[in-house]
Design a protein around this motif. Structure first.
Motif, PDB file in Angstrom:
ATOM      1  N   ILE A 176      29.255  44.232  43.356  1.00 55.65           N
ATOM      2  CA  ILE A 176      29.481  44.920  41.865  1.00 55.65           C
ATOM      3  C   ILE A 176      29.987  43.682  41.078  1.00 55.65           C
ATOM      4  O   ILE A 176      30.545  42.738  41.404  1.00 55.65           O
ATOM      5  CB  ILE A 176      30.724  45.907  42.305  1.00 55.65           C
ATOM      6  N   ILE A 177      29.825  44.005  39.714  1.00 56.51           N
ATOM      7  CA  ILE A 177      30.020  42.893  38.832  1.00 56.51           C
ATOM      8  C   ILE A 177      30.409  43.801  37.861  1.00 56.51           C
ATOM      9  O   ILE A 177      29.901  44.772  37.440  1.00 56.51           O
ATOM     10  CB  ILE A 177      28.938  41.826  38.579  1.00 56.51           C
ATOM     11  N   GLY A 178      31.559  43.297  36.759  1.00 57.27           N
ATOM     12  CA  GLY A 178      31.886  44.149  35.698  1.00 57.27           C
ATOM     13  C   GLY A 178      32.705  43.285  34.937  1.00 57.27           C
ATOM     14  O   GLY A 178      32.911  42.213  34.874  1.00 57.27           O
ATOM     15  N   ASP A 179      33.270  44.043  33.659  1.00 58.77           N
ATOM     16  CA  ASP A 179      34.029  43.431  32.598  1.00 58.77           C
ATOM     17  C   ASP A 179      34.798  44.585  32.006  1.00 58.77           C
ATOM     18  O   ASP A 179      35.006  45.547  32.503  1.00 58.77           O
ATOM     19  CB  ASP A 179      33.519  42.522  31.617  1.00 58.77           C
ATOM     20  N   THR A 180      35.463  44.478  30.777  1.00 59.37           N
ATOM     21  CA  THR A 180      36.403  45.508  30.192  1.00 59.37           C
ATOM     22  C   THR A 180      35.606  46.839  29.841  1.00 59.37           C
ATOM     23  O   THR A 180      36.292  47.805  30.397  1.00 59.37           O
ATOM     24  CB  THR A 180      36.712  44.984  28.864  1.00 59.37           C
ATOM     25  N   TYR A 181      34.323  46.876  29.606  1.00 62.67           N
ATOM     26  CA  TYR A 181      33.654  48.041  29.258  1.00 62.67           C
ATOM     27  C   TYR A 181      32.374  48.443  30.122  1.00 62.67           C
ATOM     28  O   TYR A 181      31.995  49.446  30.314  1.00 62.67           O
ATOM     29  CB  TYR A 181      33.217  47.984  27.754  1.00 62.67           C
ATOM     30  N   SER A 182      31.900  47.357  30.833  1.00 64.41           N
ATOM     31  CA  SER A 182      30.543  47.461  31.534  1.00 64.41           C
ATOM     32  C   SER A 182      30.642  47.047  32.933  1.00 64.41           C
ATOM     33  O   SER A 182      31.525  46.392  33.363  1.00 64.41           O
ATOM     34  CB  SER A 182      29.467  46.586  30.688  1.00 64.41           C
ATOM     35  N   ASP A 216      36.099  49.959  46.551  1.00 66.35           N
ATOM     36  CA  ASP A 216      37.179  49.527  45.439  1.00 66.35           C
ATOM     37  C   ASP A 216      36.108  49.027  44.589  1.00 66.35           C
ATOM     38  O   ASP A 216      35.216  48.346  44.367  1.00 66.35           O
ATOM     39  CB  ASP A 216      37.639  48.157  46.115  1.00 66.35           C
ATOM     40  N   PHE A 217      36.696  49.706  43.215  1.00 66.71           N
ATOM     41  CA  PHE A 217      36.133  49.422  41.855  1.00 66.71           C
ATOM     42  C   PHE A 217      37.012  48.226  41.197  1.00 66.71           C
ATOM     43  O   PHE A 217      37.970  48.517  40.604  1.00 66.71           O
ATOM     44  CB  PHE A 217      36.037  50.557  41.195  1.00 66.71           C
ATOM     45  N   ALA A 218      36.926  47.313  41.250  1.00 67.86           N
ATOM     46  CA  ALA A 218      37.704  46.066  41.204  1.00 67.86           C
ATOM     47  C   ALA A 218      36.422  44.886  40.966  1.00 67.86           C
ATOM     48  O   ALA A 218      35.482  44.618  41.847  1.00 67.86           O
ATOM     49  CB  ALA A 218      38.625  45.528  42.088  1.00 67.86           C
ATOM     50  N   PHE A 219      36.958  43.978  39.866  1.00 63.86           N
ATOM     51  CA  PHE A 219      36.133  42.809  39.520  1.00 63.86           C
ATOM     52  C   PHE A 219      36.994  41.835  38.736  1.00 63.86           C
ATOM     53  O   PHE A 219      37.786  42.402  38.160  1.00 63.86           O
ATOM     54  CB  PHE A 219      34.777  42.939  39.066  1.00 63.86           C
ATOM     55  N   GLU A 220      36.477  40.540  38.431  1.00 59.25           N
ATOM     56  CA  GLU A 220      37.149  39.613  37.623  1.00 59.25           C
ATOM     57  C   GLU A 220      36.500  39.944  36.325  1.00 59.25           C
ATOM     58  O   GLU A 220      35.464  39.890  36.172  1.00 59.25           O
ATOM     59  CB  GLU A 220      37.034  38.198  38.105  1.00 59.25           C
ATOM     60  N   ASP A 221      37.446  40.108  35.295  1.00 57.36           N
ATOM     61  CA  ASP A 221      37.144  40.387  33.986  1.00 57.36           C
ATOM     62  C   ASP A 221      37.058  39.125  33.083  1.00 57.36           C
ATOM     63  O   ASP A 221      38.053  38.614  32.920  1.00 57.36           O
ATOM     64  CB  ASP A 221      37.912  41.479  33.298  1.00 57.36           C
ATOM     65  N   SER A 222      35.872  38.642  32.772  1.00 56.48           N
ATOM     66  CA  SER A 222      35.862  37.484  31.723  1.00 56.48           C
ATOM     67  C   SER A 222      35.517  37.508  30.344  1.00 56.48           C
ATOM     68  O   SER A 222      34.902  36.703  29.643  1.00 56.48           O
ATOM     69  CB  SER A 222      34.810  36.577  32.525  1.00 56.48           C
ATOM     70  N   SER A 223      35.861  38.742  29.802  1.00 58.25           N
ATOM     71  CA  SER A 223      35.560  39.391  28.519  1.00 58.25           C
ATOM     72  C   SER A 223      36.293  38.430  27.567  1.00 58.25           C
ATOM     73  O   SER A 223      37.476  38.136  27.714  1.00 58.25           O
ATOM     74  CB  SER A 223      35.921  40.587  28.416  1.00 58.25           C
ATOM     75  N   LEU A 224      35.697  38.114  26.515  1.00 60.22           N
ATOM     76  CA  LEU A 224      36.397  37.325  25.311  1.00 60.22           C
ATOM     77  C   LEU A 224      36.272  38.319  24.129  1.00 60.22           C
ATOM     78  O   LEU A 224      35.417  39.095  23.790  1.00 60.22           O
ATOM     79  CB  LEU A 224      35.604  36.197  24.855  1.00 60.22           C
TER      80      LEU A 224
END
Length: 340
Positions: A110-116, A221-229
Motif C-alpha cells: 500500500i502507498i498513500g498520502d493525505t487524500y489518495s 493496517d491502513f497506514a503509510f508515510e504521508d509526504s504531501s506538500l
C-alpha cells in the motif's frame, strides 16, 4: 450522474437543481488513464469488521515473505531509482491473504498520502496453474480480467473516485496483479482496511467466463508515510469572466488535489447563473521542461451560497519526486513547487 466536466459545463440551475448538485458531490471521475475502466466507489464504515472476522485470513508480517513496496508498484508507477526510493520510503508491504475456490488473493503493498492511496494485490491458483490460459492483455498491458464486485472500506465516510485494473508483473510465474488507485474528498485517517472482492471473471457482460467463484475478504493496517506538500492558496483568477479564488493545493509524489471557489452570482433565490464556467486547465511542469496535462482528473462541485466550490484530484500515472516538479498551473495561476 454527471462528471466534473459535465457539471462545470452546465452551470445553469434552479434552487432545486442546486440541491441535486449537493447530492451529487464527488461524481464519477472523468479520468480514464490507459483505457482502463474507472468504477466510482463511495466507501463508508459500516462496522463490517466484526461480521467479517471469521472469514479473514491475515498473513504474519514477520513471515519474511513480504514483497518490497517498490517491487509491488514497479509496473504501476515506474522503476527508476528515484521512484523506487520514494515508494520504499512511503509505501508499506502487506501480507494479508484469503483463498477461495482454489484461488488466493494476497494484498502485497500500500502507498498513500493525505487524500489518495493505492493497493496492489497478487492473484494466483493454489495448484500452480495460471489463472487463465489466455490473459488477452490490451495494448497498455491491462488484462481482460475483472471481479464481479469489489469494495475497500478504509473508514472514510465521504466520496471517492478512482480506477482499478489487472496486469501481469511477471509472465514467468502463475500470478497476476490487481491494483486500485483511489482519491477521497476529505483527508484520510489511519486505521484498518477491509477489502471484499467477489467472483473473478474474464471478459465483460454475459460473455464473461467465471474463473473462480466466491468472496475474498481481507483486513490489514491502513497506514503509510504521508509526504504531501501543502501549497499556499488565496490567489485570485477568473473563470469565464467570473471571479475565482484558489483555496488550497496539495501535491505529493503520488497525487494532486486542487480546491477553488468560483463566484457565480447565484443565490438561493436565483434561477440562472450569469456565466457558464468551464473546467480549468491543470498542468504539472517538471524541472526538465516537460509539461503534463492533468485537466482530466476527477473531482466534484458543490454550491456554497452564491458560489461554487470545485475540486480536481487524482493519482498520477507515475511517481514524481517533489524535487522534479517545477510548478503547478490551474487556470491563470501558477504555483512554484521546487522552492517550497
Amino acid at each position: 450522474m454527471k462528471t466534473y466536466r459535465e457539471s462545470m459545463n452546465e452551470l445553469r440551475f434552479s434552487p432545486q437543481q442546486k440541491q441535486e448538485m449537493i447530492d451529487q458531490l464527488m461524481n464519477q471521475s472523468a479520468r480514464q488513464p490507459r483505457g482502463r475502466a474507472i468504477p466510482l466507489r463511495r466507501i463508508c464504515a459500516l462496522g463490517a469488521a466484526a461480521a467479517l472476522a471469521g472469514a479473514l485470513c491475515l498473513g504474519a508480517a514477520a513471515s519474511g515473505a513480504l514483497k518490497p513496496a517498490a517491487q509491488a508498484f514497479g509496473a504501476v508507477f515506474g522503476t527508476a531509482p528515484a521512484q523506487t526510493e520514494i515508494i520504499d520510503r512511503i509505501g508499506r508491504p502487506l501480507d494479508a491473504r484469503a483463498t477461495v475456490d482454489g484461488v488466493t488473493v494476497q494484498a502485497d503493498a500500500i502507498i498513500g498520502d493525505t487524500y489518495s492511496y493505492a493497493i496492489v494485490y497478487s492473484i494466483y491458483r493454489e495448484d500452480g496453474q495460471p489463472i487463465t490460459a489466455d490473459p488477452d492483455p490490451n495494448r497498455d498491458g491491462a488484462l481482460a480480467l475483472r471481479f464481479g464486485d469489489w469494495d475497500t472500506d478504509v473508514g472514510h465516510m465521504g466520496g471517492m473516485h478512482g480506477t482499478a485494473w489487472f496486469f501481469d508483473e511477471d509472465p514467468a510465474d502463475n500470478a497476476v496483479q490487481f491494483v486500485q488507485l483511489l482519491t477521497a474528498d476529505a483527508p484520510l485517517e489511519p486505521g484498518t482496511a477491509t477489502v471484499r472482492l467477489t467472483d473473478l471473471k474474464q471478459g465483460i457482460g454475459e460473455d464473461a467466463a467465471l474463473l473462480a467463484e466466491g468472496s475474498w475478504e481481507l483486513r490489514f493496517d491502513f497506514a503509510f508515510e504521508d509526504s504531501s506538500l501543502e501549497l499556499p492558496g488565496g490567489q485570485s483568477f477568473t473563470v469565464n469572466g467570473a471571479s475565482a479564488v484558489l483555496n488550497s493545493v496539495a501535491v505529493s509524489p503520488l497525487s494532486l488535489r486542487i480546491d477553488y471557489t468560483v463566484e457565480t452570482g447565484l443565490s438561493s433565490s436565483s434561477g440562472t447563473a450569469d456565466s457558464t464556467p468551464t473546467p480549468q486547465p491543470v498542468f504539472l511542469t517538471l524541472t526538465d521542461g516537460s509539461r503534463i496535462d492533468l485537466t482530466g482528473f476527477g473531482g466534484g462541485v458543490r454550491p456554497e451560497g452564491d458560489s461554487l466550490r470545485c475540486e480536481l484530484s487524482g493519482v498520477f500515472d507515475q511517481i514524481f519526486p517533489l524535487d522534479t516538479i517545477e510548478s503547478i498551473t490551474i487556470g491563470e495561476v501558477t504555483l512554484p513547487v521546487n522552492s517550497q
